[in-house]
Enzyme design. Structure first.
Site, PDB file in Angstrom:
ATOM      1  N   SER A  27      -1.586   7.411   4.152  1.00 25.32           N
ATOM      2  CA  SER A  27      -0.625   6.999   5.119  1.00 25.32           C
ATOM      3  C   SER A  27       1.067   6.153   5.342  1.00 25.32           C
ATOM      4  CB  SER A  27      -1.348   5.862   6.573  1.00 25.32           C
ATOM      5  OG  SER A  27       0.290   5.236   7.401  1.00 25.32           O
ATOM      6  N   ARG A  48      -5.629  10.415  -7.892  1.00 28.78           N
ATOM      7  CA  ARG A  48      -6.585  10.934  -9.718  1.00 28.78           C
ATOM      8  C   ARG A  48      -6.319  12.374  -9.347  1.00 28.78           C
ATOM      9  NH1 ARG A  48     -10.986   8.023  -4.949  1.00 28.78           N
ATOM     10  NH2 ARG A  48      -9.437   9.122  -3.735  1.00 28.78           N
ATOM     11  N   SER A  51      -7.182  15.146  -6.500  1.00 26.97           N
ATOM     12  CA  SER A  51      -7.204  14.317  -5.222  1.00 26.97           C
ATOM     13  C   SER A  51      -7.033  15.095  -4.505  1.00 26.97           C
ATOM     14  CB  SER A  51      -6.329  13.590  -5.385  1.00 26.97           C
ATOM     15  OG  SER A  51      -5.546  12.993  -3.712  1.00 26.97           O
ATOM     16  N   GLN A  86      -7.107  -2.043  -5.193  1.00 28.22           N
ATOM     17  CA  GLN A  86      -5.729  -1.947  -5.713  1.00 28.22           C
ATOM     18  C   GLN A  86      -5.972  -2.655  -6.980  1.00 28.22           C
ATOM     19  OE1 GLN A  86      -2.154  -3.352  -3.507  1.00 28.22           O
ATOM     20  NE2 GLN A  86      -2.381  -2.184  -1.961  1.00 28.22           N
ATOM     21  N   HIS A 108       2.644  -5.057   1.426  1.00 24.04           N
ATOM     22  CA  HIS A 108       1.416  -5.549   2.247  1.00 24.04           C
ATOM     23  C   HIS A 108       1.626  -6.358   0.909  1.00 24.04           C
ATOM     24  CE1 HIS A 108      -1.333  -7.287   4.413  1.00 24.04           C
ATOM     25  NE2 HIS A 108      -2.451  -7.173   4.108  1.00 24.04           N
ATOM     26  N   GLY A 134       1.979   4.699   9.456  1.00 18.17           N
ATOM     27  CA  GLY A 134       3.215   4.986   7.675  1.00 18.17           C
ATOM     28  C   GLY A 134       3.396   6.648   8.407  1.00 18.17           C
ATOM     29  N   SER A 252       4.892  -1.691  39.774  1.00 19.58           N
ATOM     30  CA  SER A 252       4.797  -1.788  41.074  1.00 19.58           C
ATOM     31  C   SER A 252       4.664  -3.402  41.415  1.00 19.58           C
ATOM     32  CB  SER A 252       3.154  -1.309  42.362  1.00 19.58           C
ATOM     33  OG  SER A 252       2.146  -1.131  41.365  1.00 19.58           O
TER      34      SER A 252
HETATM   35  N1  LIG Z   1      -1.105   2.493   7.369  1.00 20.59           N
HETATM   36  C1  LIG Z   1      -0.067   1.624   7.092  1.00 20.59           C
HETATM   37  O1  LIG Z   1       0.490   2.119   8.602  1.00 20.59           O
HETATM   38  C2  LIG Z   1       0.329   0.651   6.689  1.00 20.59           C
HETATM   39  C3  LIG Z   1      -0.122  -0.006   5.274  1.00 20.59           C
HETATM   40  N2  LIG Z   1       0.418  -0.460   4.169  1.00 20.59           N
HETATM   41  C4  LIG Z   1      -0.046  -0.468   3.185  1.00 20.59           C
HETATM   42  O2  LIG Z   1      -0.080  -0.070   2.496  1.00 20.59           O
HETATM   43  C5  LIG Z   1      -0.724   0.426   1.460  1.00 20.59           C
HETATM   44  C6  LIG Z   1      -1.703   1.520   1.139  1.00 20.59           C
HETATM   45  O3  LIG Z   1      -2.052   1.595   2.638  1.00 20.59           O
HETATM   46  P1  LIG Z   1      -1.870   3.103   3.657  1.00 20.59           P
HETATM   47  O4  LIG Z   1      -1.264   4.551   2.926  1.00 20.59           O
HETATM   48  O5  LIG Z   1      -2.815   2.568   4.791  1.00 20.59           O
HETATM   49  O6  LIG Z   1      -3.605   3.890   2.319  1.00 20.59           O
HETATM   50  P2  LIG Z   1      -4.340   5.394   2.545  1.00 20.59           P
HETATM   51  O7  LIG Z   1      -5.941   4.666   2.633  1.00 20.59           O
HETATM   52  O8  LIG Z   1      -3.431   6.342   3.954  1.00 20.59           O
HETATM   53  O9  LIG Z   1      -4.068   5.702   1.330  1.00 20.59           O
HETATM   54  C7  LIG Z   1      -4.525   5.552  -0.288  1.00 20.59           C
HETATM   55  C8  LIG Z   1      -4.237   6.678  -0.870  1.00 20.59           C
HETATM   56  O10 LIG Z   1      -4.607   6.137  -1.940  1.00 20.59           O
HETATM   57  C9  LIG Z   1      -4.782   7.139  -2.861  1.00 20.59           C
HETATM   58  N3  LIG Z   1      -6.076   6.811  -3.401  1.00 20.59           N
HETATM   59  C10 LIG Z   1      -7.390   6.149  -3.283  1.00 20.59           C
HETATM   60  N4  LIG Z   1      -7.847   5.485  -4.160  1.00 20.59           N
HETATM   61  C11 LIG Z   1      -7.276   5.769  -5.473  1.00 20.59           C
HETATM   62  C12 LIG Z   1      -7.426   5.734  -6.579  1.00 20.59           C
HETATM   63  N5  LIG Z   1      -8.419   5.165  -7.313  1.00 20.59           N
HETATM   64  N6  LIG Z   1      -6.826   6.723  -7.006  1.00 20.59           N
HETATM   65  C13 LIG Z   1      -6.117   6.314  -6.638  1.00 20.59           C
HETATM   66  N7  LIG Z   1      -5.733   6.858  -5.465  1.00 20.59           N
HETATM   67  C14 LIG Z   1      -6.297   6.641  -5.233  1.00 20.59           C
HETATM   68  C15 LIG Z   1      -6.388   7.933  -1.367  1.00 20.59           C
HETATM   69  O11 LIG Z   1      -6.529   9.409  -1.642  1.00 20.59           O
HETATM   70  C16 LIG Z   1      -5.055   8.168  -0.772  1.00 20.59           C
HETATM   71  O12 LIG Z   1      -3.575   8.816  -1.006  1.00 20.59           O
HETATM   72  C17 LIG Z   1      -2.464  -0.732   1.575  1.00 20.59           C
HETATM   73  O13 LIG Z   1      -1.034  -2.260   0.950  1.00 20.59           O
HETATM   74  C18 LIG Z   1      -1.621  -1.202   2.984  1.00 20.59           C
HETATM   75  O14 LIG Z   1      -2.319  -2.844   3.476  1.00 20.59           O
HETATM   76  C19 LIG Z   1       1.323  -1.535   4.551  1.00 20.59           C
HETATM   77  C20 LIG Z   1       1.717  -1.283   5.823  1.00 20.59           C
HETATM   78  C21 LIG Z   1       1.134  -0.596   6.982  1.00 20.59           C
HETATM   79 MG   LIG Z   2      -1.362  -4.024   7.237  1.00 16.19          MG
END
Ligand SMILES: NC(=O)C1=CN([C@@H]2O[C@H](COP(=O)(O)OP(=O)(O)OC[C@H]3O[C@@H](n4cnc5c(N)ncnc54)[C@H](O)[C@@H]3O)[C@@H](O)[C@H]2O)C=CC1
Ligand SMILES: [Mg+2]
Ligand SMILES: CC(=O)[C@](C)(O)C(=O)O
Ligand SMILES: [Mg+2]
Length: 335
Positions: A27, A48, A51, A86, A108, A134, A252
């Site tokens: 995202s 990865r 992926s 992470q 975050h 995102g 309304s």
């Molecule tokens: N989703 C959102 O709109 C928001 C997210 N955040 C923060 O952004 C960060 C990312 O969150 P999202 O984008 O939601 O995550 P997500 O789950 O949408 O994407 C995660 C990505 O990491 C990859 N991934 C997962 N495990 C992996 C591994 N072991 N090795 C390599 N790649 C791996 C996945 O394939 C995916 O491409 C987090 O810290 C979240 O709290 C902050 C603000 C808003």
């Molecule tokens: Mg959050």
């Protein structure tokens, strides 16, 4: 009013000539990597091997490497992986590739604030946190606009971490809308609180419960879906544009009187108590411990709750109704 920073307060040259690795293409990753790239910065995505997103990132015009390779070659490493993975990826694939003077960047503060990642002292650690999902971070950037965001500095080894954070926020498009300087603690605790009691958890429960009440009272599920879910965007858009004032003005008198008198009976003192309890669990680390353990167990509770939600009558009837509205972007974007 808090100190806000805009485009003119940020200098992209702080990041020009630096190799930026964005770990993850979900995202936030897909949005921020493309925005940084379109802002003229040298971006490589770390994923990865094998992926599902590797090909997509390349088709989007980005270089892609494994996480370890990207960490080794990068000057700035932005970690946009799921919060619950992470720490494991950082210590096994990212930290070995870091050098003095590098920077690690988060959107975050969870892993830094709750000590899941303890960075070496000779690197910068900063945050650029869009206050938006995102997919809208990307859509608004492409439209020439931006979403507001937060910047924070946890460690400033180079003495330039704040300037780098502002340049990064500009590359993502957030300084178009304005960024606010905060701390990892404040971002983490307020973001967790907001997503649990309001933006995601509270709203989802409000929608499901009001839908269930109408259906149990004998009204058609379609009627209940339109009233408690589909129309909500239109109401929230008014609040987004002009605050509660604009929403109350536009609806309304009947809705305004009924809403103002009954609303506080629905979200009431019991709800307030529940919010305080949620904040307490965030502040004392109980939620973080629960979520970290959930991740280590490969998300059994989250998986079950996702399945139960998909099977809820609201989602079943909603999917059918939305299928007749092709203009809605209802496809789930792969993560
Ligand atoms: N989703 C959102 O709109 C928001 C997210 N955040 C923060 O952004 C960060 C990312 O969150 P999202 O984008 O939601 O995550 P997500 O789950 O949408 O994407 C995660 C990505 O990491 C990859 N991934 C997962 N495990 C992996 C591994 N072991 N090795 C390599 N790649 C791996 C996945 O394939 C995916 O491409 C987090 O810290 C979240 O709290 C902050 C603000 C808003
Ligand atoms: Mg959050
Ligand atoms: C989109 C956002 O800001 C959230 C709800 O905090 C998140 O996805 O973590
Ligand atoms: Mg958030």
């Amino acid at each position: 009013m808090a100190q806000m920073y805009y485009d003119n307060d940020a200098d992209l040259n702080m990041l020009k000539g630096k190799k930026i690795a964005v770990m993850g293409y979900g995202s936030q990753g897909h949005a921020q990597a493309q925005n940084l790239h379109d802002s003229g910065l040298d971006v490589t995505v770390g994923l990865r091997e094998g992926s599902r997103r590797w090909k997509q990132a390349e088709e989007d015009g980005l270089k892609v490497m494994t996480v370890a390779e990207a960490a080794k070659m990068a000057d700035v490493v932005q970690i946009l992986l799921p919060d619950e993975v992470q720490s494991q990826v950082y210590y096994s694939e990212i930290e070995p590739g870091l050098e003095a003077g590098n920077a690690i960047v988060f959107s975050h503060g969870f892993n830094i604030h709750y000590n899941q990642i303890i960075p070496q002292k000779d690197i910068d650690v900063y945050m650029v946190a869009p206050k938006s999902p995102g997919h809208l971070v990307r859509r608004t950037y492409v439209d020439g606009a931006g979403v507001p965001g937060l910047v924070a500095v946890y460690q400033d080894a180079t003495g330039k971490a704040m300037e780098m954070a502002l340049a990064h926020a500009k590359g993502v498009g957030c300084t178009r809308a304005g960024v606010y300087k905060t701390s990892f603690r404040e971002e983490t605790e307020t973001d967790l609180f907001g997503e649990q009691v309001d933006l995601c958890g509270g709203v989802a429960s409000l929608i499901k419960t009001s839908f269930e009440v109408l259906v149990e009272a004998g009204y058609q599920p379609e009627m209940a879906y339109f009233e408690t879910c589909h129309e909500l965007k239109l109401i929230v858009d008014l609040i987004h544009e002009g605050g509660l004032d604009k929403m109350w003005y536009s609806v309304s008198n009947t809705a305004e009187y009924g809403g103002m008198t009954v609303g506080p009976k629905v979200i009431n003192e019991l709800s307030r108590e529940a919010m305080y309890e949620a904040l307490d669990r965030i502040q004392n680390g109980e939620f973080a411990r629960e979520f970290v353990l959930e991740g280590k167990a490969n998300r059994p509770v989250l998986t079950a709750m996702e399945r139960q939600d998909r099977e809820h009558p609201l989602e079943v009837i909603g999917k059918e109704i939305r299928s007749k509205m092709p203009w809605l972007n209802s496809e789930l974007n792969e993560k």
